[in-house]
Design an enzyme around this catalytic site. Structure first.
Site, PDB file in Angstrom:
ATOM      1  CG  ASP A  13      28.326  -8.079  -0.002  1.00 48.29           C
ATOM      2  OD1 ASP A  13      29.275  -8.878   0.118  1.00 48.29           O
ATOM      3  OD2 ASP A  13      27.431  -7.967   0.852  1.00 48.29           O
ATOM      4  N   GLY A  15      31.855  -5.589  -5.116  1.00 45.48           N
ATOM      5  CA  GLY A  15      32.519  -6.193  -6.274  1.00 45.48           C
ATOM      6  C   GLY A  15      34.035  -6.097  -6.152  1.00 45.48           C
ATOM      7  CE  LYS A  16      35.162  -5.773  -0.244  1.00 47.39           C
ATOM      8  NZ  LYS A  16      33.750  -5.417  -0.159  1.00 47.39           N
ATOM      9  N   GLY A  40      33.202 -12.452   1.237  1.00 47.20           N
ATOM     10  CA  GLY A  40      32.797 -13.393   0.192  1.00 47.20           C
ATOM     11  C   GLY A  40      33.046 -12.712  -1.135  1.00 47.20           C
ATOM     12  CG  HIS A  41      36.203 -10.696  -1.771  1.00 46.76           C
ATOM     13  ND1 HIS A  41      37.399 -10.132  -1.447  1.00 46.76           N
ATOM     14  CD2 HIS A  41      35.283 -10.114  -0.950  1.00 46.76           C
ATOM     15  CE1 HIS A  41      37.209  -9.239  -0.466  1.00 46.76           C
ATOM     16  NE2 HIS A  41      35.942  -9.220  -0.151  1.00 46.76           N
ATOM     17  CB  THR A  42      31.559 -13.400  -6.389  1.00 44.46           C
ATOM     18  OG1 THR A  42      30.892 -13.626  -5.144  1.00 44.46           O
ATOM     19  CG2 THR A  42      31.056 -14.394  -7.413  1.00 44.46           C
ATOM     20  CD  GLN A 224      35.055  -7.808   6.217  1.00 44.84           C
ATOM     21  OE1 GLN A 224      36.170  -7.528   6.631  1.00 44.84           O
ATOM     22  NE2 GLN A 224      34.761  -9.001   5.767  1.00 44.84           N
ATOM     23  CB  THR A 239      33.440  -5.990  10.307  1.00 38.93           C
ATOM     24  OG1 THR A 239      33.994  -7.280  10.567  1.00 38.93           O
ATOM     25  CG2 THR A 239      34.505  -5.102   9.657  1.00 38.93           C
ATOM     26  CB  THR A 301      25.264 -15.597   4.838  1.00 42.15           C
ATOM     27  OG1 THR A 301      24.994 -14.382   4.133  1.00 42.15           O
ATOM     28  CG2 THR A 301      26.534 -15.427   5.658  1.00 42.15           C
ATOM     29  NE  ARG A 305      24.886  -9.220  -0.584  1.00 38.31           N
ATOM     30  CZ  ARG A 305      25.533  -9.673  -1.646  1.00 38.31           C
ATOM     31  NH1 ARG A 305      25.202  -9.253  -2.842  1.00 38.31           N
ATOM     32  NH2 ARG A 305      26.508 -10.548  -1.520  1.00 38.31           N
TER      33      ARG A 305
HETATM   34  P1  IMO Z   1      32.754  -8.578   1.752  1.00 41.14           P
HETATM   35  O1  IMO Z   1      34.242  -8.532   1.892  1.00 41.14           O
HETATM   36  C1  IMO Z   1      28.987  -7.392   3.546  1.00 41.14           C
HETATM   37  C2  IMO Z   1      28.750  -7.376   7.922  1.00 41.14           C
HETATM   38  C3  IMO Z   1      27.823  -8.366   8.575  1.00 41.14           C
HETATM   39  C4  IMO Z   1      27.416  -7.577   9.805  1.00 41.14           C
HETATM   40  C5  IMO Z   1      28.694  -6.850  10.182  1.00 41.14           C
HETATM   41  C6  IMO Z   1      29.511  -7.547  11.270  1.00 41.14           C
HETATM   42  O2  IMO Z   1      32.209  -9.718   0.999  1.00 41.14           O
HETATM   43  O3  IMO Z   1      32.247  -7.253   1.258  1.00 41.14           O
HETATM   44  P2  IMO Z   1      31.073  -9.711  11.216  1.00 41.14           P
HETATM   45  O4  IMO Z   1      30.765 -11.140  10.903  1.00 41.14           O
HETATM   46  O5  IMO Z   1      32.114  -9.094  10.347  1.00 41.14           O
HETATM   47  O6  IMO Z   1      31.355  -9.476  12.676  1.00 41.14           O
HETATM   48  O7  IMO Z   1      29.704  -8.928  10.932  1.00 41.14           O
HETATM   49  O8  IMO Z   1      29.469  -6.776   9.002  1.00 41.14           O
HETATM   50  N1  IMO Z   1      29.749  -7.972   7.005  1.00 41.14           N
HETATM   51  C7  IMO Z   1      29.683  -7.877   5.671  1.00 41.14           C
HETATM   52  N2  IMO Z   1      28.739  -7.345   4.869  1.00 41.14           N
HETATM   53  N3  IMO Z   1      30.097  -7.904   2.994  1.00 41.14           N
HETATM   54  C8  IMO Z   1      31.069  -8.405   3.780  1.00 41.14           C
HETATM   55  O9  IMO Z   1      32.253  -8.790   3.276  1.00 41.14           O
HETATM   56  C9  IMO Z   1      30.878  -8.461   5.176  1.00 41.14           C
HETATM   57  N4  IMO Z   1      31.594  -8.903   6.220  1.00 41.14           N
HETATM   58  C10 IMO Z   1      30.904  -8.589   7.334  1.00 41.14           C
HETATM   59  O10 IMO Z   1      26.731  -8.658   7.748  1.00 41.14           O
HETATM   60  O11 IMO Z   1      26.458  -6.597   9.473  1.00 41.14           O
HETATM   61 MG    MG Z   2      30.636 -10.320  -0.106  1.00 43.68          MG
END
Ligand code: IMO
Ligand code: MG
Length: 426
Positions: A13, A15-16, A40-42, A224, A239, A301, A305
């Site tokens: 999160d 800001g990718k 979740g890329h905004t 991520q 993840t 979700t 945070r």
């Molecule tokens: P973006 O790309 C922030 C976190 C989940 C959890 C852990 C494992 O938007 O940055 P998962 O569902 O991947 O098995 O969950 O990883 N997580 C993220 N946290 N941004 C994300 O994506 C995330 N994708 C997974 O909250 O702690």
């Molecule tokens: Mg996100």
């Protein structure tokens, strides 16, 4: 050499989406290389907000070929919903390409993810419950179904039959759930999803290489982040894929020499969703304040945070893990109101000063941040678009980050909209 990677350097999160969108102007292709709809890329364009989970952020530009690489796990239902939403806003998705080698997220993956989290109770990982971990586990276990399996109904059903026996066993014995029916899943995937996906399924490895050979600029968009990486993150609170820049090689089918630029993105502070260690985490009033000012709730979700101060120890390690050539700092406008801003420059662990990220995670749990405190700028940065628009205190903050992390900072985001950024130059 025209390969650029965008990688999150914290816990996601950062800001990718916005950074990818910004860099996309100079790109011809944007490739997602790992993760799935847990992202979740905004992106905000002309007041319109787009939240992309599976589709590469470059989709918003007509001149870009957006590619979902082999390393991504694909939930076709989510992908189709996302395409529908984009098309309703006039964005053409026919340019999208998806790798035949990408693995499919199946209904049992989502169910098992959610049930496992429930079973773990207070030990849960805090996953997004989108089935990502179970899908990658099946891939490693060699019982996954791939996008290309959809192209042969007989093979798809055969593979599904084998795997479903195992999954139904797990669902019944471990979770006391009813079995899943093969026909229901096969109909959904083959009759409903396949017609929409078929024109998009491609040999994405050759597509990417042909683009690189032609001298096109290709951006590899990480999802991520570094500290959610399966190998390098705060395991098990990670993840199930490799978001680090090297993951682009595996997840898109390129070699390290195809990458010449690695742009890390960090927030001017740190956030984390889900469980796991977080040395600079703020609690109580300070946390409430930052969450309120920074609107730190999950894009997909809606989860609140966890927040904390910028951690230069983790960042120095992220610079190494990703061989970053530069850093972009996101959301510094969220710090506008603070009278004092802190940056963690080292840890104290068991009475010792430690400058490097400890490899033993128990030490990370005991790490007490050593902060440098800086005066805040206490003014609105959201209208800044030239370096001289930033007050001296903001420059002081960025200079400290640069000095602590050892990489140039070329860009700073000061708001959500596409044009709210400051290019600091080389
Ligand atoms: P973006 O790309 C922030 C976190 C989940 C959890 C852990 C494992 O938007 O940055 P998962 O569902 O991947 O098995 O969950 O990883 N997580 C993220 N946290 N941004 C994300 O994506 C995330 N994708 C997974 O909250 O702690
Ligand atoms: Mg996100």
């Amino acid at each position: 050499m025209p390969g650029t990677v965008v990688v999150g350097t914290q816990w996601g999160d950062e800001g990718k989406g916005k950074l990818t969108d910004l860099l996309s102007k100079e790109m011809q292709m944007v490739v997602r290389y790992q993760g799935g709809h847990n992202a979740g890329h905004t992106i905000v364009v002309d007041g319109e907000t787009y939240i992309l989970q599976l589709i590469p952020s470059g989709i918003l530009y007509d001149h870009i070929t957006p590619v979902i690489g082999n390393g991504v796990v694909v939930h076709p239902g989510v992908m189709i919903r996302e395409m529908d939403k984009l098309e309703a806003k006039g964005i053409d998705c026919s340019r999208l390409r998806v790798s035949g080698n990408a693995h499919l997220v199946m209904p049992y993956h989502e169910e098992i993810d959610a049930l496992t989290e429930r079973r773990l109770g207070k030990n849960k990982l805090g996953t997004t419950k989108s089935g990502i971990g179970p899908t990658y586990a099946d891939k490693a276990n060699r019982i996954g179904l791939r996008v290309q399996d959809l192209l042969d109904a007989k093979i798809f059903r055969q593979k599904l039959d084998v795997v479903l026996k195992e999954k139904n066993n797990v669902l019944a014995k471990l979770f006391n759930r009813l079995p899943k029916q093969i026909d229901e899943i096969a109909d959904l995937y083959l009759d409903e999803y396949l017609p929409r996906l078929r024109p998009l399924i491609s040999d994405t490895v050759n597509l990417v290489h042909d683009a690189l050979d032609e001298g096109q600029n290709v951006l590899f968009e990480g999802a991520q982040a570094t500290y959610l990486d399966l190998d390098h993150g705060t395991y098990p609170f990670v993840t199930s894929s490799n978001p680090v820049a090297g993951g682009a090689c595996v997840g898109a089918g390129i070699g390290p020499r195809d990458i010449d630029r690695v742009v890390g993105i960090a927030k001017g502070y740190v956030t984390r969703v889900g469980s796991g260690p977080f040395p600079t985490e703020l609690l109580g009033e300070e946390a409430d304040q930052l969450i309120e000012w920074a609107e730190e709730y999950g894009a997909v979700t809606g989860r609140r945070r966890r927040v904390g101060w910028f951690d230069a120890v983790m960042m120095r390690h992220a610079v190494r893990l990703n061989s970053l050539t530069e850093l972009a700092v996101g959301k510094i406008d969220k710090l506008d109101q603070f009278a004092t801003i802190k940056v963690c420059v080292a840890y104290e662990i068991d009475g010792r000063r430690v400058d490097r990220l400890p490899y033993h995670q128990s030490e990370l749990h005991r790490a007490v941040p050593i902060y440098e405190e800086l005066p805040g700028w206490q003014c609105d940065l959201s209208g800044a678009f030239e370096p001289h628009h930033l007050p001296p205190e903001a420059h002081g903050f960025l200079d400290l980050l640069k000095q602590q992390c050892g990489v140039p900072i070329k860009m700073v985001a000061v708001g959500k909209a596409r044009d709210q950024f400051v290019y600091l130059g080389d």
